[in-house]
Design a protein around this motif. Structure first.
Motif, PDB file in Angstrom:
ATOM      1  N   SER A 154       0.805  -1.224   0.000  1.00 54.52           N
ATOM      2  CA  SER A 154       0.000   0.000   0.000  1.00 54.52           C
ATOM      3  C   SER A 154       0.837   1.272   0.000  1.00 54.52           C
ATOM      4  CB  SER A 154      -0.921   0.012   1.218  1.00 54.52           C
ATOM      5  OG  SER A 154      -0.173   0.174   2.404  1.00 54.52           O
ATOM      6  N   THR A 155       2.083   1.168  -0.337  1.00 53.51           N
ATOM      7  CA  THR A 155       2.985   2.321  -0.233  1.00 53.51           C
ATOM      8  C   THR A 155       2.925   3.241  -1.434  1.00 53.51           C
ATOM      9  OG1 THR A 155       4.808   1.014  -1.120  1.00 53.51           O
ATOM     10  CG2 THR A 155       4.598   1.117   1.287  1.00 53.51           C
ATOM     11  N   GLY A 156       1.759   3.388  -2.031  1.00 50.88           N
ATOM     12  CA  GLY A 156       1.599   4.330  -3.129  1.00 50.88           C
ATOM     13  C   GLY A 156       2.055   3.791  -4.472  1.00 50.88           C
ATOM     14  N   GLN A 157       2.196   2.504  -4.574  1.00 54.44           N
ATOM     15  CA  GLN A 157       2.587   1.886  -5.831  1.00 54.44           C
ATOM     16  C   GLN A 157       1.358   1.787  -6.739  1.00 54.44           C
ATOM     17  OE1 GLN A 157       5.167  -1.596  -5.168  1.00 54.44           O
ATOM     18  NE2 GLN A 157       4.942  -1.126  -3.007  1.00 54.44           N
ATOM     19  N   SER A 158       1.528   1.194  -7.869  1.00 53.88           N
ATOM     20  CA  SER A 158       0.399   1.022  -8.789  1.00 53.88           C
ATOM     21  C   SER A 158      -0.605   0.027  -8.212  1.00 53.88           C
ATOM     22  CB  SER A 158       0.897   0.511 -10.146  1.00 53.88           C
ATOM     23  OG  SER A 158       1.377  -0.818 -10.014  1.00 53.88           O
ATOM     24  N   ASN A 159      -1.819   0.077  -8.745  1.00 57.42           N
ATOM     25  CA  ASN A 159      -2.830  -0.888  -8.325  1.00 57.42           C
ATOM     26  C   ASN A 159      -2.376  -2.311  -8.608  1.00 57.42           C
ATOM     27  OD1 ASN A 159      -4.466   1.125  -7.449  1.00 57.42           O
ATOM     28  ND2 ASN A 159      -6.010   0.897  -9.043  1.00 57.42           N
ATOM     29  N   ALA A 160      -1.707  -2.521  -9.730  1.00 60.60           N
ATOM     30  CA  ALA A 160      -1.235  -3.863 -10.081  1.00 60.60           C
ATOM     31  C   ALA A 160      -0.226  -4.366  -9.047  1.00 60.60           C
ATOM     32  CB  ALA A 160      -0.618  -3.850 -11.476  1.00 60.60           C
ATOM     33  N   GLU A 161       0.662  -3.484  -8.627  1.00 59.46           N
ATOM     34  CA  GLU A 161       1.667  -3.873  -7.623  1.00 59.46           C
ATOM     35  C   GLU A 161       0.999  -4.136  -6.275  1.00 59.46           C
ATOM     36  OE1 GLU A 161       5.725  -4.680  -6.646  1.00 59.46           O
ATOM     37  OE2 GLU A 161       4.600  -4.586  -8.504  1.00 59.46           O
ATOM     38  N   PHE A 162       0.073  -3.278  -5.885  1.00 62.66           N
ATOM     39  CA  PHE A 162      -0.657  -3.478  -4.630  1.00 62.66           C
ATOM     40  C   PHE A 162      -1.427  -4.791  -4.694  1.00 62.66           C
ATOM     41  CE2 PHE A 162      -3.886  -1.351  -1.512  1.00 62.66           C
ATOM     42  CZ  PHE A 162      -3.447  -2.159  -0.491  1.00 62.66           C
ATOM     43  N   SER A 163      -2.063  -5.069  -5.825  1.00 58.78           N
ATOM     44  CA  SER A 163      -2.815  -6.311  -6.006  1.00 58.78           C
ATOM     45  C   SER A 163      -1.905  -7.527  -5.825  1.00 58.78           C
ATOM     46  CB  SER A 163      -3.463  -6.342  -7.394  1.00 58.78           C
ATOM     47  OG  SER A 163      -4.114  -7.560  -7.601  1.00 58.78           O
ATOM     48  N   ARG A 164      -0.670  -7.427  -6.303  1.00 55.82           N
ATOM     49  CA  ARG A 164       0.279  -8.531  -6.159  1.00 55.82           C
ATOM     50  C   ARG A 164       0.566  -8.784  -4.676  1.00 55.82           C
ATOM     51  NH1 ARG A 164       6.046  -9.151  -6.396  1.00 55.82           N
ATOM     52  NH2 ARG A 164       6.295  -6.905  -6.516  1.00 55.82           N
ATOM     53  N   PHE A 165       0.750  -7.737  -3.900  1.00 54.77           N
ATOM     54  CA  PHE A 165       1.009  -7.894  -2.470  1.00 54.77           C
ATOM     55  C   PHE A 165      -0.227  -8.398  -1.728  1.00 54.77           C
ATOM     56  CE2 PHE A 165       4.753  -5.430  -3.431  1.00 54.77           C
ATOM     57  CZ  PHE A 165       5.699  -5.975  -2.570  1.00 54.77           C
ATOM     58  N   VAL A 166      -1.407  -7.976  -2.153  1.00 57.00           N
ATOM     59  CA  VAL A 166      -2.636  -8.505  -1.558  1.00 57.00           C
ATOM     60  C   VAL A 166      -2.715 -10.010  -1.832  1.00 57.00           C
ATOM     61  CG1 VAL A 166      -5.167  -8.448  -1.653  1.00 57.00           C
ATOM     62  CG2 VAL A 166      -3.871  -6.306  -1.602  1.00 57.00           C
ATOM     63  N   GLY A 167      -2.285 -10.426  -3.018  1.00 63.75           N
ATOM     64  CA  GLY A 167      -2.222 -11.854  -3.333  1.00 63.75           C
ATOM     65  C   GLY A 167      -1.295 -12.595  -2.392  1.00 63.75           C
ATOM     66  N   TYR A 168      -0.155 -12.006  -2.073  1.00 65.72           N
ATOM     67  CA  TYR A 168       0.761 -12.610  -1.096  1.00 65.72           C
ATOM     68  C   TYR A 168       0.099 -12.716   0.272  1.00 65.72           C
ATOM     69  CZ  TYR A 168       4.504 -11.532  -4.468  1.00 65.72           C
ATOM     70  OH  TYR A 168       5.301 -11.433  -5.584  1.00 65.72           O
ATOM     71  N   ALA A 169      -0.656 -11.682   0.638  1.00 68.05           N
ATOM     72  CA  ALA A 169      -1.354 -11.696   1.925  1.00 68.05           C
ATOM     73  C   ALA A 169      -2.384 -12.828   1.964  1.00 68.05           C
ATOM     74  CB  ALA A 169      -2.030 -10.348   2.183  1.00 68.05           C
ATOM     75  N   ILE A 170      -3.088 -13.039   0.856  1.00 65.82           N
ATOM     76  CA  ILE A 170      -4.053 -14.134   0.780  1.00 65.82           C
ATOM     77  C   ILE A 170      -3.336 -15.473   0.955  1.00 65.82           C
ATOM     78  CG2 ILE A 170      -5.637 -15.367  -0.766  1.00 65.82           C
ATOM     79  CD1 ILE A 170      -6.372 -12.558  -1.931  1.00 65.82           C
ATOM     80  N   CYS A 171      -2.211 -15.634   0.291  1.00 66.63           N
ATOM     81  CA  CYS A 171      -1.436 -16.875   0.426  1.00 66.63           C
ATOM     82  C   CYS A 171      -1.006 -17.095   1.871  1.00 66.63           C
ATOM     83  CB  CYS A 171      -0.224 -16.850  -0.490  1.00 66.63           C
ATOM     84  SG  CYS A 171      -0.630 -16.969  -2.243  1.00 66.63           S
ATOM     85  N   SER A 172      -0.602 -16.043   2.547  1.00 66.07           N
ATOM     86  CA  SER A 172      -0.206 -16.161   3.950  1.00 66.07           C
ATOM     87  C   SER A 172      -1.390 -16.555   4.822  1.00 66.07           C
ATOM     88  CB  SER A 172       0.401 -14.847   4.447  1.00 66.07           C
ATOM     89  OG  SER A 172       1.624 -14.601   3.792  1.00 66.07           O
ATOM     90  N   ALA A 173      -2.564 -16.023   4.535  1.00 67.93           N
ATOM     91  CA  ALA A 173      -3.764 -16.392   5.292  1.00 67.93           C
ATOM     92  C   ALA A 173      -4.106 -17.866   5.076  1.00 67.93           C
ATOM     93  CB  ALA A 173      -4.936 -15.500   4.891  1.00 67.93           C
ATOM     94  N   VAL A 174      -3.940 -18.334   3.855  1.00 66.12           N
ATOM     95  CA  VAL A 174      -4.183 -19.756   3.572  1.00 66.12           C
ATOM     96  C   VAL A 174      -3.165 -20.620   4.327  1.00 66.12           C
ATOM     97  CG1 VAL A 174      -4.184 -21.495   1.735  1.00 66.12           C
ATOM     98  CG2 VAL A 174      -5.332 -19.298   1.379  1.00 66.12           C
TER      99      VAL A 174
END
Length: 103
Positions: free
Chosen positions: A32-52
């Motif tokens: 969420s550090t002001g990067q592009s939506n695509a980059e933020f989406s990639r990190f959200v994907g990592y967060a989902i993987c960590s939750a799994v």
């Protein structure tokens, strides 16, 4: 919850569960550090993987009788809600009509 785990599990699955749970928040913060939506989406994907990964750790603990069904259910349900929220955020970030978040 992990404070109640047996000491022989402390350096195995206990640490893994804690790291996975921490990674959910840390990936969201980093993305969420002001990067592009695509980059933020990639990190959200990592967060989902960590939750799994948290869920997988819970299943292992339940199978080993380290947690009871009630604790499993509560934590599983909370994690499931977090995953749903993250999936909705990721979908919104991937929507081409959605404007970038400025910080």
């Amino acid at each position: 919850m992990t404070k109640e785990f047996p000491s022989d599990e402390r350096y195995v699955l206990t640490d893994q569960l804690r790291r996975a749970a921490d990674s959910v928040a840390l990936n969201i913060a980093e993305g969420s550090t002001g990067q592009s939506n695509a980059e933020f989406s990639r990190f959200v994907g990592y967060a989902i993987c960590s939750a799994v990964e948290v869920v997988a750790c819970l299943h292992i603990r339940l199978k080993r009788n380290i947690i009871d069904q009630s604790n499993f259910n509560q934590t599983y349900n909370q994690t499931e809600e977090i995953v749903k929220m993250l999936q909705a955020l990721r979908k919104r970030l991937n929507n081409k009509n959605y404007l970038s978040m400025d910080y």
